[in-house]
Design an enzyme around this catalytic site. Structure first.
Site, short mmCIF file in Angstrom:
data_model
loop_
_atom_site.label_atom_id
_atom_site.label_comp_id
_atom_site.label_asym_id
_atom_site.label_seq_id
_atom_site.Cartn_x
_atom_site.Cartn_y
_atom_site.Cartn_z
N HIS A 160 0.86 -1.19 0.00
CA HIS A 160 0.00 0.00 0.00
C HIS A 160 0.89 1.24 0.00
O HIS A 160 2.12 1.14 -0.08
CB HIS A 160 -0.96 -0.04 1.18
CG HIS A 160 -0.32 -0.38 2.49
ND1 HIS A 160 0.44 0.51 3.19
CD2 HIS A 160 -0.29 -1.56 3.17
CE1 HIS A 160 0.89 -0.09 4.28
NE2 HIS A 160 0.47 -1.33 4.29
N LEU A 161 0.25 2.39 0.14
CA LEU A 161 0.99 3.65 -0.05
C LEU A 161 2.19 3.78 0.89
O LEU A 161 3.27 4.19 0.48
CB LEU A 161 0.03 4.83 0.14
CG LEU A 161 0.57 6.18 -0.34
CD1 LEU A 161 0.85 6.17 -1.82
CD2 LEU A 161 -0.42 7.29 -0.01
#
Lengths: 602, 89
Positions: free
Chosen positions: B15-16
């Site tokens: 994820h980010l």
């Protein structure tokens, strides 16, 4: 740009009253949709300046995020602020910068348009992702995009932290990061399209004492900056562009609300006892430690529902035993010698925690939630129980398991409590050994099996919100059928009645910790007294009113009302019965029934 | 240029935040680092590029590294991804 027209039409919206009071003021919209970007070309001469503006916007956005990082870290801890590091990294992404500048140079694109095209390429990639959790991370990128575009188009940021004059906050949804660092003196009220009584905005509003109305559906798309609105946190009404007459009506209502509040607070130090001497334990519902003072100021004795999951949700990660212990201990100490009732983690349903599990359920309200969740994640359960038992050494604690539907769950959970206590003893920790253990009664099977369940525990607490939902098989959030969500339905009264009867037969006490009192106010409270509950737990603002009602009636007269109500066919008949009683016998209670000033006038 | 393959071991995928960690690590090296699910590779020094891969748990990622410190870069990055980014989950 400020436009003033005097020809705006008054519109009335109905939402869920989430924090009491009445506020008048200008709209301040947060979380608005993206600003419109046009694709107007620039001249060759303007290219250099456009690139400089783009870089400047990135720099300013970086500064903004840096400030937000500081505020968030100070308020919620460094861990919470970490996500903003990734946001700051997006601004420094060389590939993004180069591609944007290239579009400005090669296609004479304006900076906002060029940047939008580059970011949207990434967002398109997100749209094609199958993994729901990863897909949702697009929101972070959209957030950065919005900030940069705002800075490019010279729009001031519209974070609440930037508010410099009094206004009413209007949003689609208000998240904890939206409410970071705002100045209380400027915020008059919260209004949001989504959310329920326990949404973040509602909780913040209640704890700082401003009105809030949530669940307004499409309100934020109707309200424009600088529009005048009235927020009535008592009835859930929000009036857009009110006429002078309406303003007058609400000013009177506010005046009355303040008088009642002042008068009720004089009861702070009196006991919650009926005219014929039946004492009811009156305690408060909290989600976080800051609310404790408020509960005590409003004259409650102890905490009858501490929704522990809030601490987990605010952090976004699992807190360890020590961290939970310190937090729980501070609450137990503040409330001592009165008790704090800890409801063990109640995630699931509409609040399944992404940091625990990101599976999506088709029917979460009947899914993996409450005690079902904690029994399947014993690691999380044990850690929390250890923290609670250790905190109990510093005051009085009670433990309650939510969403019980079968007795085996209760036996298992109690066995785990015993193991946890044995471990703590062996490890030489101080812990509370006299912690009462109880369950929430919120499923029909728990009501029907109350006699069996009562043999296993020290107390019951009726969770009226879910009990109504499961008994009448109605999803409160579904607007097509929400009319069926009816706290005063005779079926609900019968369920509560049989639960209380079985509890008392078994010699245990029984309380109620749902929003039934908030939903039905005076009528609900009178019936609950007559139903024989030993304890009520409610939001701080309701406590003085409940106390006043308890002190204004006899247990005997409410008991005979309930006997009649149990034989009624509809909630309409129940309401009529109680209203008649109030008018004939206790007319002084009439003023506590929330009324909408506009209908009143007619 | 050298290449390597590694599976995503973090339960929630890259994820980010993890994309940020990967970019930080890749940026320590002089070599050019490209990463992706198949032949369509992204620059591993771009957080938007890495986050946009949508690399969920179990995805096999291909890394192409080209430059003076390519060997060290490849080993370091494979180690990072293979060890859940050194994070507890």
């Amino acid at each position: 740009m400020k436009k003033k027209t005097d020809e705006k039409k008054e519109i009335i919206f109905n939402g869920i009253p989430a924090a009491p009071g009445i506020a008048f003021g200008e709209v301040f919209v947060v979380n608005v949709d993206e600003l419109p970007v046009n694709n107007e070309s620039i001249t060759d001469k303007e290219i250099k300046g456009e690139i400089a503006e783009f870089e400047d916007a990135l720099r300013r956005t970086g500064e903004e995020l840096g400030e937000l990082h500081k505020a968030l870290a100070a308020e919620m801890g460094e861990d919470h602020a970490k996500i903003l590091d990734s946001h700051i990294m997006i601004l420094a992404d060389e590939m993004m910068k180069e591609e944007t500048k290239e579009l400005i140079r090669a296609e004479n694109a304006n900076a906002a348009y060029a940047f939008t095209r580059v970011i949207d390429k990434t967002l398109t990639a997100f749209e094609h992702m199958e993994d729901q959790y990863l897909k949702e991370r697009a929101e972070d990128i959209k957030d950065v995009k919005r900030r940069v575009i705002r800075n490019l188009l010279g729009q001031k940021t519209e974070g609440i932290a930037n508010l410099r004059k009094k206004a009413i906050i209007v949003a689609k949804t208000l998240t904890p990061s939206d409410t970071v660092g705002f100045k209380r003196k400027y915020v008059l009220a919260f209004v949001s399209d989504t959310g329920g009584r326990t949404s973040h905005a509602a909780i913040i509003a209640k704890s700082i004492g401003i009105p809030a109305v949530v669940g307004l559906d499409q309100f934020s798309s109707h309200a424009k900056p600088y529009d005048q609105i009235i927020v009535d946190g008592l009835t859930g009404q929000v009036i857009l562009n009110p006429t002078p007459e309406t303003v007058e009506l609400y000013k009177e209502a506010l005046q009355k609300f303040k008088e009642i509040e002042k008068e009720l607070l004089t009861l702070k130090d009196y006991a919650a006892v009926t005219l014929d001497n039946r004492t009811i334990e009156l305690s408060g519902n909290i989600e976080m430690d800051e609310e404790v003072e408020n509960i005590i100021e409003h004259g409650a004795r102890g905490i009858g529902l501490f929704r522990t999951e809030y601490f987990f949700m605010m952090r976004g990660t699992l807190p360890g035993e020590e961290e939970q212990y310190r937090y729980y201990r501070s609450i137990v100490k503040k409330v001592a010698p009165d008790p704090v009732l800890f409801r063990t983690l109640d995630i699931g349903g509409d609040k399944i925690a992404k940091w625990v599990d990101d599976s999506v359920e088709n029917n979460p309200f009947m899914g993996w939630r409450g005690i079902r969740f904690t029994l399947s994640r014993k690691d999380i359960f044990r850690t929390q129980l250890r923290a609670i038992f250790r905190a109990a050494a510093h005051g009085r604690a009670r433990i309650m398991f939510p969403m019980v539907s079968v007795v085996d769950e209760v036996r298992q959970a109690i066995a785990i409590c015993d193991e946890v206590k044995d471990d703590l003893k062996r490890e030489r920790y101080q812990y509370g050994d006299d912690v009462e253990i109880g369950i929430m009664i919120e499923t029909p099977s728990a009501v029907v099996m109350a006699d069996v369940l009562a043999r296993e525990v020290d107390f019951f607490s009726i969770g009226s919100n879910d009990l109504v939902q499961y008994s009448l098989a109605v999803d409160r959030g579904n607007s097509r059928i929400s009319y069926l969500y009816d706290t005063l339905h005779p079926a609900i009264l019968r369920f509560i009645n049989s639960t209380v009867t079985e509890a008392h037969k078994a010699g245990i006490w029984v309380g109620l910790c749902g929003e039934m009192v908030a939903d039905a106010r005076v009528i609900g409270t009178i019936l609950l007294i007559g139903l024989g509950l030993d304890e009520f737990s409610a939001s701080a603002y309701l406590i003085p009113e409940i106390k006043k009602i308890i002190r204004s009636v006899t247990y005997d007269e409410t008991r005979s009302l309930v006997r009649k109500a149990l034989l009624m066919s509809t909630s309409g008949e129940v309401i009529e019965l109680v209203n008649r009683f109030i008018e004939d016998k206790r007319p002084e209670l009439l003023e506590y029934i929330p009324k909408d000033p506009i209908t009143e006038k007619r | 240029m050298i290449s390597g393959k590694v599976k995503v071991t973090n339960k929630r995928g890259i994820h980010l935040r993890l994309a940020g960690e990967l970019v930080k690590m890749a940026s320590r090296f002089k070599s050019e680092v490209m990463i992706g699910k198949d032949e369509d590779l992204m620059n591993a020094k771009s957080i938007l590029g890495v986050a946009g891969l949508g690399a969920e748990f179990g995805t096999e990622l291909l890394l192409n590294v080209d430059g003076v410190d390519e060997k060290e870069a490849l080993d370091t990055l494979i180690d990072l991804i293979d060890n859940k980014f050194y994070m507890e989950e």
